[in-house]
Design an enzyme around this catalytic site. Sequence first.
Site, PDB file in Angstrom:
ATOM      1  CG  HIS A   1      15.163  37.335 -10.484  1.00  0.00           C
ATOM      2  ND1 HIS A   1      15.209  38.314 -11.446  1.00  0.00           N
ATOM      3  CD2 HIS A   1      16.330  37.406  -9.811  1.00  0.00           C
ATOM      4  CE1 HIS A   1      16.365  38.954 -11.348  1.00  0.00           C
ATOM      5  NE2 HIS A   1      17.066  38.422 -10.378  1.00  0.00           N
TER       6      HIS A   1
ATOM      7  CG  ASP B   1      11.782  40.015 -12.017  1.00  0.00           C
ATOM      8  OD1 ASP B   1      12.197  38.916 -11.593  1.00  0.00           O
ATOM      9  OD2 ASP B   1      11.852  41.061 -11.340  1.00  0.00           O
TER      10      ASP B   1
ATOM     11  CG  ASP C   1      20.180  40.363 -11.986  1.00  0.00           C
ATOM     12  OD1 ASP C   1      19.568  39.409 -11.496  1.00  0.00           O
ATOM     13  OD2 ASP C   1      20.062  41.523 -11.568  1.00  0.00           O
TER      14      ASP C   1
ATOM     15  CD  GLU D   1      15.588  39.894  -7.086  1.00  0.00           C
ATOM     16  OE1 GLU D   1      16.296  40.087  -6.096  1.00  0.00           O
ATOM     17  OE2 GLU D   1      15.727  40.558  -8.134  1.00  0.00           O
ATOM     18  CD  GLU D   2      16.216  42.773 -10.467  1.00  0.00           C
ATOM     19  OE1 GLU D   2      16.455  43.533  -9.510  1.00  0.00           O
ATOM     20  OE2 GLU D   2      17.075  42.059 -11.013  1.00  0.00           O
TER      21      GLU D   2
ATOM     22  CG  ASP E   1      17.784  33.469  -4.942  1.00  0.00           C
ATOM     23  OD1 ASP E   1      17.849  33.418  -6.185  1.00  0.00           O
ATOM     24  OD2 ASP E   1      17.076  34.293  -4.343  1.00  0.00           O
TER      25      ASP E   1
END
Length: 480
Positions: free
Chosen positions: A113, A115, A146, A180-181, A206
Amino acid sequence: MKRALRWLGAALAVLVAVLVARGMTATSRQITAPPADSLPAFELDAACERLSAVVRLRTVTDSGGGAFAELHDMLADRLPGVRALERRDFPLGALYTWKGSDPTLPPALFLAHADVVPVEAPQTWTHPPFGGVRADGLIWGRGALDDKASLMALLEAASALRSEGFTPRRTLMFAFGHDEETRGQGARQIAAYLAEQGVRAALVIDEGGVITDGLVPGAPGPVALVGIAEKDAINVRLTARDVGGHGSMPPPHTAAGRVGRAVALLEANPFPLRITPAAAAFMDWLAPELPFGARLVLRNRWLFGSLVRARYGATPKTAAQMRTTTAVTMLSGGPKANVLPKQATATINFRLLPGATHEQVLARARQVIGDPQVEVELIESVSAERAFVTDPDGPAFATVQRAIARVFPEVITVPFLVVAMTDARHYAAVSDQILRFAPLRLTAGDTDRIHGTDERISEADYGAMVRFYAQLMRGLQDAS
Ligand SMILES: [Zn+2]
């Protein structure tokens, strides 16, 4: 009497023999593999510069599309291998495709991801959170772990392989969500598109698990935790209503009191600890690597089940692996100190073990609370309840384990349950081989940096991530 004792003695001897034999005969699930293939086209320093540039982009979730568009432009601009991939944009994500030479082979799908979570106290950081500073062999900033490290390492690997003349037989796809977050809508959009196209992937990989150092009790060295399932989450609201009135003449229970009692009961009655198939797989793979005593216990769960549950239940981290968890997160009551509230509410965040249903959780909550005047309703379900456990004895796990063994030979690979949520949960219609693992090395201190202060990655570890993904892309060509 004597005879009975003799029988008992003999039975005990047999029992001990069985326990010891099971403890002794634990066969290791680990493999040895040749060292990783070299990746001559990969230049670590230039790659670190690119990761640092990407960290500088403020792709905070819900910050609007601008930063994300800039990110994809930057990727095309700085990585020639990315320009050659076919890109399809979605409202909240992007899908890159590297067409394989054999269209009959099911593709492999890599997720990451773009974001990042917001930064709460930037002044407490050693280096500015959106500075992308390179210092002391580290790249600092929000998203360095992350999940921009994975996103960039995937593309660096593909780009390096491409410039070395590698062409995949199996199509490789890279799907990057932009939210995603928060909601994971980007992943949902991409997954829906792929399902509509009839794509069935041989592997979906993932984030979720990492290479942990000193985090798995008893393990003799670093452990690669490869997620074979993840927990589902639901939010449930408890509501009590009342006629209200003045605080001087209260009934025995106000609406706030009722909700408070309900919350106390839920906390006092957690879900039972269970050795689920995912927990059993974790123990089966870990046990052979442990000292004899621990191995004896984990290999004889039919006898020591309650001991195992007690041990794992002792800390929130390990208990979350074995039960549906209950977290009371929000409370509200009356508007004024001397007024009886007309309504009071509590919000509970439940994280469900694979296999548990929303209905079961709601029914149990109602039963534990035991008060018909407290309404229990599902207000939000984060997933579609299609969670499944990927078989650790299946082909995808074997391919990932082999890539780990080739790049990180000192690491033990173990399947496990991811207690957080990932974009992968949306891809159930696209593959039954979904794994959650990013080749990040994390110590106990590093785990607090994710979503926390001073997020950073070591440049050497970042290089190893690129090598891992390149090895996995190569290894996927041999797998059926
Ligand atoms: Zn993440």
